[in-house]
Write an enzyme that holds these catalytic residues in place. Structure first.
Site, mmCIF file in Angstrom:
data_model
loop_
_atom_site.group_PDB
_atom_site.id
_atom_site.type_symbol
_atom_site.label_atom_id
_atom_site.label_comp_id
_atom_site.label_asym_id
_atom_site.label_seq_id
_atom_site.Cartn_x
_atom_site.Cartn_y
_atom_site.Cartn_z
ATOM 1 N N CYS A 1 0.829 -1.214 0.000
ATOM 2 C CA CYS A 1 0.000 0.000 0.000
ATOM 3 C C CYS A 1 0.865 1.267 0.000
ATOM 4 C CB CYS A 1 -1.011 -0.027 1.145
ATOM 5 S SG CYS A 1 -2.323 1.186 0.913
ATOM 6 N N HIS B 1 -3.912 -4.786 -0.244
ATOM 7 C CA HIS B 1 -3.510 -5.301 1.075
ATOM 8 C C HIS B 1 -3.608 -6.822 1.080
ATOM 9 C CE1 HIS B 1 -3.244 -1.565 3.429
ATOM 10 N NE2 HIS B 1 -4.097 -1.108 2.519
ATOM 11 N N GLU C 1 -2.730 -8.800 3.314
ATOM 12 C CA GLU C 1 -3.092 -9.244 4.670
ATOM 13 C C GLU C 1 -4.597 -9.092 4.938
ATOM 14 O OE1 GLU C 1 -1.749 -6.415 3.850
ATOM 15 O OE2 GLU C 1 -2.317 -4.800 5.223
#
Lengths: 254, 200
Positions: free
Chosen positions: B79, B181, B183
């Site tokens: 990001c 992202h 994650e």
């Protein structure tokens, strides 16, 4: 292709999930961490937890839930309910939530949006808004606070625009009239607000069958749709709803 | 050992959770010397480019990231971390680390699209190891108002459409960057992180 989001909402009271009708008569529907994991596996795109715990002393229970959810699910989630200070925002974000939502506290003190956005970024700050039809208001809708119990002298459209200006990164718009009724989202309200702001809008309140989501995406211009009862009581799974939307040629993550 | 750079740009809890879930050995640190000793580096970040660069400069962490990149060890920017490895950002006209050639530009709200680009979007990737086992047109979670425009086509590892075609992931030798992202991108995102852990 950019996709419409299905957001599953979990109301949490003292560490347990509940679901009420028109904000009243809450019944227990399960453990929030287990439910979050289930919806994650079913393909939910995002989760929202509303802390409806009445007392301030028990807020720590919610932080614990947030921490556990963050360790097990790998999709974004937000937390709302009772967040009124920068410290509240910080506690929730540091426990692992992607975003926080402010509702009554932002009506009473709009600067919380501005301060929250400057500290954590607009993408972290969601405005939750409860609105109901009221022909006497300029846009035809009035803002309510305290879980829909208190009418404010505030127009829904004007408030949405103001919140965007203050730095809110998203709006979750809940129709008090439609909430818990399972008769569909309030399309008129959703479309009006969504098309008047430049930030994403999550429609909330009223979903009962998958075609309600089709309507809110096609006719209500929503960027995301929030669901609760539809999936909490086993009537549908998130996967069922996504299959339906996919058939209706609405882009969703499959 | 993986070093996760902590430069106070947003929350590291979700990166921490995903790496723990994958059984990675990692440390989260704001100490350049500690990070430089690691075998791999993850450079995350959420927030605004200018203030992030100021922290990176004053803390010496920006220099550490640059040194790590030059050392040839694998580095993954996520990001804001992905944007900062490029030359510059239009966000308050910020000079960035200049590790991969390219610019970071703002999505125009004139396109009739909502900004930030927030939500799930599909990507097309070029099958580098980072995307091993990740199907074409898999969805990833994005939250950003600025997008990467890699200067060289050769540095584009994945692209995405939001009003225009932008660089969703970039690669230059040992340096990887993804705008989305991983994650927070469900199983596809975990697969990507696992690839970074095992294949680099």
């Amino acid at each position: 292709m950019f996709q419409k989001r299905i957001v599953v909402c979990l109301d949490v009271k003292e560490g347990r999930c509940t679901k009420g009708i028109k904000f009243k008569d809450n019944i227990d529907v399960g453990d929030p961490v287990e439910m979050a994991a289930k919806y994650y596996r079913d393909g939910a795109d995002e989760l929202v937890f509303y802390d409806i715990t009445a007392s301030h002393e028990k807020r720590g229970i919610m932080i614990d839930v947030v921490r556990k959810v963050a360790e097990q699910i790998f999709i974004p989630f937000s937390v709302g309910g009772g967040i009124s200070t920068l410290d509240d925002i910080k506690d929730v974000i540091l426990a692992g939530a992607e975003k926080i939502s402010v509702n009554s506290s932002a009506v009473k003190n709009p600067s919380i949006i501005e301060e929250g956005a400057s500290l954590f970024g607009s993408q972290c700050i969601v405005l939750g808004m409860d609105a109901a039809a009221d022909p006497s208001m300029p846009s035809g809708y009035r803002v309510f606070i305290n879980g829909g119990r208190k009418a404010m002298d505030l127009d829904a459209l004007a408030w949405a625009k103001q919140a965007e200006k203050l730095g809110a990164g998203e709006i979750v718009l809940n129709s008090i009239d439609a909430d818990g009724m399972k008769t569909g989202y309030e399309l008129n309200l959703t479309k009006m607000i969504s098309e008047s702001v430049g930030i994403p809008l999550v429609a909330s309140g009223g979903a009962g069958v998958p075609s309600h989501l089709t309507d809110v995406f096609k006719k209500g211009s929503a960027d995301a749709a929030l669901i609760a009862s539809m999936v909490h009581f086993g009537d549908y799974t998130v996967a069922d709803i996504k299959k339906h939307l996919n058939r209706e040629r609405i882009a969703v993550r499959m | 050992m993986i070093g996760v750079v902590d430069y106070k740009a947003g929350n590291l809890k979700s990166v921490d959770s995903a790496l723990s879930h994958l059984g990675a050995e990692f440390l989260i640190s704001d100490k350049p010397e500690e990070l430089l000793r690691c075998d791999k580096m993850i450079f995350p970040g959420v927030g605004e480019a200018k203030s992030a660069m100021e922290v990176l400069k004053s803390s010496g962490l920006g220099q550490a990231v640059r040194e790590f990149a030059l050392s040839g060890k694998p580095l993954l920017g996520i990001c804001l971390g992905a944007q900062i490895v490029f030359d510059s950002s239009e966000e308050r006209q910020t000079e960035c680390l200049g590790i991969i050639p390219g610019k970071v530009k703002r999505f125009s709200s004139q396109m009739g699209l909502k900004v930030p680009h927030m939500g799930w979007n599909t990507i097309e990737h070029n099958n580098i190891n980072l995307f091993k086992g990740v199907k074409q047109n898999s969805s990833f979670y994005f939250v950003h108002s600025y997008y990467i425009e890699a200067q060289s086509q050769g540095n584009i590892a994945a692209s995405c459409e939001y009003g225009l075609n932008f660089t969703a992931a970039a690669v230059k030798d040992n340096i990887l960057a993804c705008q989305f992202h991983p994650e927070k991108s469900g199983e596809a995102g975990l697969q990507l992180l696992d690839n970074f852990l095992k294949l680099y």
